[in-house]
Design a protein around this motif. Structure first.
Motif, PDB file in Angstrom:
ATOM      1  N   MET A   1     -25.923  10.071  30.475  1.00 42.26           N
ATOM      2  CA  MET A   1     -26.210  11.433  30.038  1.00 42.26           C
ATOM      3  C   MET A   1     -25.546  12.407  31.010  1.00 42.26           C
ATOM      4  SD  MET A   1     -29.975  13.267  29.938  1.00 42.26           S
ATOM      5  CE  MET A   1     -30.604  11.893  29.066  1.00 42.26           C
ATOM      6  N   PRO A   2     -24.741  13.298  30.501  1.00 49.18           N
ATOM      7  CA  PRO A   2     -24.095  14.275  31.374  1.00 49.18           C
ATOM      8  C   PRO A   2     -25.109  15.158  32.102  1.00 49.18           C
ATOM      9  CG  PRO A   2     -23.024  14.212  29.246  1.00 49.18           C
ATOM     10  CD  PRO A   2     -24.261  13.372  29.140  1.00 49.18           C
ATOM     11  N   ALA A   3     -24.736  15.629  33.279  1.00 51.22           N
ATOM     12  CA  ALA A   3     -25.633  16.425  34.116  1.00 51.22           C
ATOM     13  C   ALA A   3     -26.101  17.699  33.422  1.00 51.22           C
ATOM     14  CB  ALA A   3     -24.946  16.757  35.434  1.00 51.22           C
ATOM     15  N   GLN A   4     -25.237  18.348  32.644  1.00 51.36           N
ATOM     16  CA  GLN A   4     -25.624  19.595  31.977  1.00 51.36           C
ATOM     17  C   GLN A   4     -26.706  19.332  30.929  1.00 51.36           C
ATOM     18  OE1 GLN A   4     -21.832  20.998  30.587  1.00 51.36           O
ATOM     19  NE2 GLN A   4     -21.506  22.229  32.408  1.00 51.36           N
ATOM     20  N   ALA A   5     -26.585  18.257  30.175  1.00 50.48           N
ATOM     21  CA  ALA A   5     -27.599  17.913  29.174  1.00 50.48           C
ATOM     22  C   ALA A   5     -28.921  17.575  29.853  1.00 50.48           C
ATOM     23  CB  ALA A   5     -27.127  16.748  28.305  1.00 50.48           C
ATOM     24  N   ASP A   6     -28.855  16.865  30.970  1.00 57.69           N
ATOM     25  CA  ASP A   6     -30.060  16.516  31.722  1.00 57.69           C
ATOM     26  C   ASP A   6     -30.742  17.775  32.251  1.00 57.69           C
ATOM     27  OD1 ASP A   6     -31.899  14.706  32.874  1.00 57.69           O
ATOM     28  OD2 ASP A   6     -30.885  14.896  34.808  1.00 57.69           O
ATOM     29  N   ALA A   7     -29.976  18.721  32.770  1.00 54.93           N
ATOM     30  CA  ALA A   7     -30.543  19.967  33.290  1.00 54.93           C
ATOM     31  C   ALA A   7     -31.205  20.770  32.170  1.00 54.93           C
ATOM     32  CB  ALA A   7     -29.460  20.798  33.965  1.00 54.93           C
ATOM     33  N   THR A   8     -30.599  20.778  30.999  1.00 54.90           N
ATOM     34  CA  THR A   8     -31.174  21.496  29.862  1.00 54.90           C
ATOM     35  C   THR A   8     -32.486  20.855  29.425  1.00 54.90           C
ATOM     36  OG1 THR A   8     -28.997  22.209  29.124  1.00 54.90           O
ATOM     37  CG2 THR A   8     -30.758  22.264  27.491  1.00 54.90           C
ATOM     38  N   ALA A  17     -44.388  25.289  25.260  1.00 52.64           N
ATOM     39  CA  ALA A  17     -44.279  25.816  23.895  1.00 52.64           C
ATOM     40  C   ALA A  17     -42.902  25.556  23.286  1.00 52.64           C
ATOM     41  CB  ALA A  17     -44.578  27.313  23.884  1.00 52.64           C
ATOM     42  N   TRP A  18     -41.978  25.019  24.064  1.00 54.71           N
ATOM     43  CA  TRP A  18     -40.620  24.793  23.574  1.00 54.71           C
ATOM     44  C   TRP A  18     -40.444  23.343  23.132  1.00 54.71           C
ATOM     45  CZ3 TRP A  18     -36.205  27.574  26.619  1.00 54.71           C
ATOM     46  CH2 TRP A  18     -36.497  28.932  26.711  1.00 54.71           C
ATOM     47  N   ARG A  19     -39.520  23.145  22.212  1.00 54.73           N
ATOM     48  CA  ARG A  19     -39.172  21.801  21.737  1.00 54.73           C
ATOM     49  C   ARG A  19     -37.652  21.720  21.675  1.00 54.73           C
ATOM     50  NH1 ARG A  19     -37.678  19.814  16.794  1.00 54.73           N
ATOM     51  NH2 ARG A  19     -37.973  21.830  15.781  1.00 54.73           N
ATOM     52  N   LEU A  20     -37.105  20.661  22.205  1.00 49.57           N
ATOM     53  CA  LEU A  20     -35.663  20.465  22.161  1.00 49.57           C
ATOM     54  C   LEU A  20     -35.303  19.923  20.785  1.00 49.57           C
ATOM     55  CD1 LEU A  20     -33.032  20.605  23.781  1.00 49.57           C
ATOM     56  CD2 LEU A  20     -33.431  18.232  24.453  1.00 49.57           C
ATOM     57  N   ALA A  21     -34.569  20.712  20.006  1.00 49.37           N
ATOM     58  CA  ALA A  21     -34.211  20.335  18.640  1.00 49.37           C
ATOM     59  C   ALA A  21     -32.980  19.442  18.593  1.00 49.37           C
ATOM     60  CB  ALA A  21     -33.973  21.590  17.800  1.00 49.37           C
ATOM     61  N   GLY A  49     -30.376  29.749  10.517  1.00 54.30           N
ATOM     62  CA  GLY A  49     -31.670  30.164  11.040  1.00 54.30           C
ATOM     63  C   GLY A  49     -32.549  29.033  11.518  1.00 54.30           C
ATOM     64  N   LEU A  50     -31.950  27.941  11.940  1.00 53.22           N
ATOM     65  CA  LEU A  50     -32.736  26.775  12.347  1.00 53.22           C
ATOM     66  C   LEU A  50     -33.309  26.871  13.754  1.00 53.22           C
ATOM     67  CD1 LEU A  50     -30.533  23.923  10.834  1.00 53.22           C
ATOM     68  CD2 LEU A  50     -32.520  25.063   9.837  1.00 53.22           C
ATOM     69  N   PHE A  51     -32.878  27.854  14.543  1.00 51.50           N
ATOM     70  CA  PHE A  51     -33.313  27.936  15.933  1.00 51.50           C
ATOM     71  C   PHE A  51     -33.795  29.333  16.283  1.00 51.50           C
ATOM     72  CE2 PHE A  51     -29.562  25.041  15.882  1.00 51.50           C
ATOM     73  CZ  PHE A  51     -30.260  23.863  16.031  1.00 51.50           C
ATOM     74  N   ASP A  52     -34.711  29.398  17.234  1.00 55.12           N
ATOM     75  CA  ASP A  52     -35.146  30.659  17.817  1.00 55.12           C
ATOM     76  C   ASP A  52     -34.379  30.946  19.113  1.00 55.12           C
ATOM     77  OD1 ASP A  52     -37.130  31.199  15.872  1.00 55.12           O
ATOM     78  OD2 ASP A  52     -38.524  29.872  16.912  1.00 55.12           O
ATOM     79  N   VAL A  53     -34.015  29.884  19.818  1.00 53.64           N
ATOM     80  CA  VAL A  53     -33.360  30.003  21.121  1.00 53.64           C
ATOM     81  C   VAL A  53     -32.247  28.965  21.205  1.00 53.64           C
ATOM     82  CG1 VAL A  53     -33.676  29.744  23.621  1.00 53.64           C
ATOM     83  CG2 VAL A  53     -35.482  30.773  22.252  1.00 53.64           C
ATOM     84  N   VAL A  54     -31.124  29.348  21.780  1.00 54.64           N
ATOM     85  CA  VAL A  54     -30.045  28.416  22.068  1.00 54.64           C
ATOM     86  C   VAL A  54     -29.765  28.504  23.562  1.00 54.64           C
ATOM     87  CG1 VAL A  54     -27.630  27.836  21.681  1.00 54.64           C
ATOM     88  CG2 VAL A  54     -29.018  28.650  19.778  1.00 54.64           C
ATOM     89  N   LEU A  55     -29.851  27.355  24.243  1.00 51.21           N
ATOM     90  CA  LEU A  55     -29.555  27.299  25.673  1.00 51.21           C
ATOM     91  C   LEU A  55     -28.148  26.769  25.860  1.00 51.21           C
ATOM     92  CD1 LEU A  55     -32.798  25.612  27.042  1.00 51.21           C
ATOM     93  CD2 LEU A  55     -32.192  28.027  27.107  1.00 51.21           C
ATOM     94  N   VAL A  56     -27.415  27.387  26.762  1.00 51.34           N
ATOM     95  CA  VAL A  56     -26.054  26.965  27.056  1.00 51.34           C
ATOM     96  C   VAL A  56     -25.941  26.748  28.552  1.00 51.34           C
ATOM     97  CG1 VAL A  56     -23.622  27.592  26.949  1.00 51.34           C
ATOM     98  CG2 VAL A  56     -25.171  28.299  25.111  1.00 51.34           C
ATOM     99  N   SER A  57     -25.459  25.590  28.923  1.00 54.22           N
ATOM    100  CA  SER A  57     -25.244  25.300  30.334  1.00 54.22           C
ATOM    101  C   SER A  57     -23.760  25.470  30.619  1.00 54.22           C
ATOM    102  CB  SER A  57     -25.684  23.866  30.629  1.00 54.22           C
ATOM    103  OG  SER A  57     -25.468  23.562  31.976  1.00 54.22           O
ATOM    104  N   SER A  58     -23.454  26.173  31.695  1.00 49.99           N
ATOM    105  CA  SER A  58     -22.041  26.380  32.003  1.00 49.99           C
ATOM    106  C   SER A  58     -21.620  25.545  33.191  1.00 49.99           C
ATOM    107  CB  SER A  58     -21.765  27.831  32.296  1.00 49.99           C
ATOM    108  OG  SER A  58     -22.520  28.282  33.379  1.00 49.99           O
TER     109      SER A  58
END
Length: 58
Positions: A1-8, A17-21, A49-58
């Motif tokens: 698993m890449p480090a960015q995915a692990d950090a997310t 209250a969050w769920r990783l979709a 409209g499937l998400f409320d939040v999108v996280l992006v790791s740079s």
């Protein structure tokens, strides 16, 4: 698993209250182009409209 995915995943797990979709990764693709399969899939799901939040790791 890449480090960015692990950090997310860790970031989301700390918020009860969050769920990783899902996770969209472009392994070996340049971030300088917008013509990437996983990015296009993600953008389509955002437009639907499937998400409320999108996280992006740079």
């Amino acid at each position: 698993m890449p480090a960015q995915a692990d950090a997310t995943r860790t970031f989301v797990e700390k918020r009860s209250a969050w769920r990783l979709a899902g996770s969209w990764e472009e392994l070996g693709e340049s971030g300088s182009t917008t013509s990437r399969p996983a990015l296009n899939e993600l953008l389509a799901e955002i437009a639907a409209g499937l998400f409320d939040v999108v996280l992006v790791s740079s």
